[in-house]
Design an enzyme around this catalytic site. Structure first.
Site, mmCIF file in Angstrom:
data_model
loop_
_atom_site.group_PDB
_atom_site.id
_atom_site.type_symbol
_atom_site.label_atom_id
_atom_site.label_comp_id
_atom_site.label_asym_id
_atom_site.label_seq_id
_atom_site.Cartn_x
_atom_site.Cartn_y
_atom_site.Cartn_z
ATOM 1 N N GLN A 12 0.506 -8.926 -6.540
ATOM 2 C CA GLN A 12 0.100 -10.338 -6.621
ATOM 3 C C GLN A 12 1.023 -11.180 -7.504
ATOM 4 O O GLN A 12 0.889 -12.406 -7.535
ATOM 5 C CB GLN A 12 -1.342 -10.450 -7.147
ATOM 6 C CG GLN A 12 -2.399 -9.964 -6.152
ATOM 7 C CD GLN A 12 -2.550 -10.863 -4.917
ATOM 8 O OE1 GLN A 12 -2.170 -12.035 -4.928
ATOM 9 N NE2 GLN A 12 -3.104 -10.323 -3.849
ATOM 10 N N THR B 20 13.258 4.457 10.570
ATOM 11 C CA THR B 20 14.228 3.380 10.790
ATOM 12 C C THR B 20 13.746 2.108 10.099
ATOM 13 O O THR B 20 12.585 1.725 10.217
ATOM 14 C CB THR B 20 14.433 3.159 12.303
ATOM 15 O OG1 THR B 20 14.898 4.385 12.857
ATOM 16 C CG2 THR B 20 15.438 2.047 12.572
ATOM 17 N N CYS C 158 -8.673 -7.885 1.646
ATOM 18 C CA CYS C 158 -8.362 -6.581 2.230
ATOM 19 C C CYS C 158 -9.626 -5.854 2.634
ATOM 20 O O CYS C 158 -9.594 -4.987 3.487
ATOM 21 C CB CYS C 158 -7.569 -5.735 1.239
ATOM 22 S SG CYS C 158 -5.970 -6.438 0.909
ATOM 23 N N ASN D 213 -6.259 -9.088 -7.797
ATOM 24 C CA ASN D 213 -6.191 -9.900 -6.584
ATOM 25 C C ASN D 213 -7.475 -10.669 -6.286
ATOM 26 O O ASN D 213 -7.455 -11.628 -5.535
ATOM 27 C CB ASN D 213 -5.842 -9.016 -5.374
ATOM 28 C CG ASN D 213 -6.686 -7.769 -5.312
ATOM 29 O OD1 ASN D 213 -6.675 -6.946 -6.234
ATOM 30 N ND2 ASN D 213 -7.440 -7.616 -4.245
ATOM 31 N N HIS E 26 4.585 -10.164 2.209
ATOM 32 C CA HIS E 26 3.723 -11.225 2.763
ATOM 33 C C HIS E 26 2.937 -12.008 1.717
ATOM 34 O O HIS E 26 2.261 -12.974 2.050
ATOM 35 C CB HIS E 26 2.783 -10.639 3.822
ATOM 36 C CG HIS E 26 1.719 -9.720 3.307
ATOM 37 N ND1 HIS E 26 0.394 -10.075 3.313
ATOM 38 C CD2 HIS E 26 1.758 -8.465 2.793
ATOM 39 C CE1 HIS E 26 -0.338 -9.058 2.831
ATOM 40 N NE2 HIS E 26 0.483 -8.077 2.507
ATOM 41 N N THR F 256 0.832 -1.206 0.000
ATOM 42 C CA THR F 256 0.000 0.000 0.000
ATOM 43 C C THR F 256 0.867 1.257 0.000
ATOM 44 O O THR F 256 0.621 2.199 -0.761
ATOM 45 C CB THR F 256 -0.935 0.003 1.238
ATOM 46 O OG1 THR F 256 -1.777 -1.146 1.164
ATOM 47 C CG2 THR F 256 -1.781 1.254 1.304
HETATM 48 C C1 PLP Z 1 -3.110 -6.028 -5.795
HETATM 49 C C2 PLP Z 1 -2.781 -5.549 -4.429
HETATM 50 N N1 PLP Z 1 -2.224 -4.339 -4.281
HETATM 51 C C3 PLP Z 1 -1.878 -3.856 -3.072
HETATM 52 C C4 PLP Z 1 -2.097 -4.594 -1.926
HETATM 53 C C5 PLP Z 1 -1.706 -4.025 -0.606
HETATM 54 O O1 PLP Z 1 -0.549 -4.631 -0.088
HETATM 55 P P1 PLP Z 1 -0.254 -4.574 1.485
HETATM 56 O O2 PLP Z 1 -1.160 -5.575 2.126
HETATM 57 O O3 PLP Z 1 1.180 -4.958 1.647
HETATM 58 O O4 PLP Z 1 -0.511 -3.193 1.936
HETATM 59 C C6 PLP Z 1 -2.700 -5.864 -2.024
HETATM 60 C C7 PLP Z 1 -3.017 -6.661 -0.828
HETATM 61 O O5 PLP Z 1 -3.927 -7.470 -0.830
HETATM 62 C C8 PLP Z 1 -3.037 -6.354 -3.308
HETATM 63 O O6 PLP Z 1 -3.576 -7.557 -3.480
#
Ligand code: PLP
Length: 378
Positions: A178, A236, A327, A150, A200, A71
């Site tokens: 992804q 940091t 999400c 996603n 992750h 993000t």
């Molecule tokens: C396509 C996509 N972009 C961005 C993100 C956001 O990543 P993060 O969870 O590391 O903030 C995700 C998380 O599901 C995602 O699938």
């Protein structure tokens, strides 16, 4: 049995990654900005991780900037790519992750940009002719189109978008959250100005990511503070996160083809079983392996009573999956992706997403449970 089929939301840590991170946590507590030996040790670990990542992606370490998440990487690319280059028009797709959509929508609301949406078809494929029209009819644009969706797994053609952006002098950001670690991204060939990664999603740790900023573009910091990340991102560094993410990417690249085959086979197997056993089942998004992310299978089940309880019932049956993007799970807002591709809202949709740890036995278990919950058996 407990099955985890929500790997597009996040993946379990690879034990090898954990081992590397543990070593760092135990032994290297120096602040990488300190100039004494403890600090220098920590700095070395970060720079080694950067070099590993850059090497795998065929780019220079100078183009990799560590962030706290996918993000943050998306936000940095979008906000800085637009503001620092005085861009007043952006093009995105209606099926982007909220990390992209909400950022662009906020910028439009505050009057920084005019925002256009490129058309997508009923499987989530980008209409490239429409993209070209939007590029042609506007001044220099900022384009943000994800590599793999996603929720439904549909892939975009990064080469084609890169060529179009180059032809119209546009800035190209591609949300590759992804697909990092799942596809070979050769950054010496791709024309994207910005790519992103979240540790992750590839058996690395949560709370760490990176932004790739191609040398052809310069931006100012998104987060101001100390001189970390060559003055580009204050704060940091998350040393064990960075080391873990680099290890995860290394492992992903080492066995990518085996994992890809294993996971694609599972997906194809599950599609076949569902089609055979559940009349009226269909799939949201692309299913052609060339155009679809192999880790994601989005299933549209036939209309059923209490369809909105399906995910809950799967959970009770020991299956962790997701309705649309994880999400946004936990809220009762429907999936903007399924809405944008015109999927039927009366059919309950479930996203099953796999990893290298997923097995055929798990697929059999899930299909059997799903069958019990579907109306054919009533
Ligand atoms: C396509 C996509 N972009 C961005 C993100 C956001 O990543 P993060 O969870 O590391 O903030 C995700 C998380 O599901 C995602 O699938």
């Amino acid at each position: 049995m407990r099955v985890y089929f929500d790997n597009a939301a996040t993946t379990p840590l690879d034990p090898e990654v954990l081992k590397e991170m543990y070593k760092v946590m135990e032994n290297h507590y120096g602040n990488p900005s300190s100039i004494h030996a403890h600090g220098r040790e920590a700095r070395t670990l970060i720079e080694r991780a950067r070099k590993t990542i850059a090497g795998l992606l065929h780019t220079s370490p100078a183009e990799i900037f560590f962030t706290s998440s996918g993000t943050e990487a998306d936000n940095t690319a979008i906000r800085c790519g637009i503001v620092d280059h005085n861009i007043t028009h952006a093009i995105t797709s209606p099926i982007e992750h909220h990390a992209v959509l909400h950022t662009l929508e906020a910028m439009e609301k505050s009057g920084v940009i005019k925002l256009s949406f490129v058309n997508v078809d009923s499987k989530g494929n980008v209409d490239y002719d429409h993209l070209e029209t939007l590029l042609k009819n506007n001044e220099r644009s900022f384009v943000s189109i994800m590599h793999a969706n996603n929720e439904i797994g549909t892939l975009s053609d990064m080469i084609r978008i890169g060529d179009l952006c180059e032809a119209y002098n546009a800035i190209y950001h591609c949300d590759t959250v992804q697909t990092m670690g799942h596809y070979q991204h050769d950054l010496s060939k791709l024309k994207a100005h910005f790519l992103v990664c979240a540790g992750h999603k590839l058996h690395g740790p949560k709370g760490v990511g990176f932004l790739h900023v191609n040398h052809r573009i310069k931006i100012k910091p998104f987060i101001y503070g100390g001189a970390q990340e060559r003055n580009m991102r204050g704060g940091t560094e998350n040393i064990y996160g960075i080391v873990g993410m680099a290890k995860a990417l290394e492992l992903a690249y080492a066995e990518m083809e085996q994992h890809r085959k294993h996971i694609q086979d599972l997906k194809t197997y599950m599609m076949g079983k569902l089609t055979d056993q559940i009349p009226g089942v269909s799939f949201n998004g692309e299913t052609d392996p060339e155009k679809s992310l192999y880790t994601v299978l989005n299933v549209a089940f036939p209309e059923m009573e209490m369809g909105d309880m399906l995910l809950f019932n799967l959970d009770i049956a020991g299956i962790s999956a997701s309705g649309g993007s994880a999400c946004s799970s936990g809220t009762d807002i429907g999936s903007h992706v399924l809405t944008a591709i015109g999927a039927s809202s009366s059919k309950p949709s479930v996203r099953f997403s796999f990893s290298k740890y997923s097995t055929k036995e798990e697929v059999d278990y899930v299909v059997a449970k799903v069958r019990e919950l579907c109306p054919v058996n009533a």
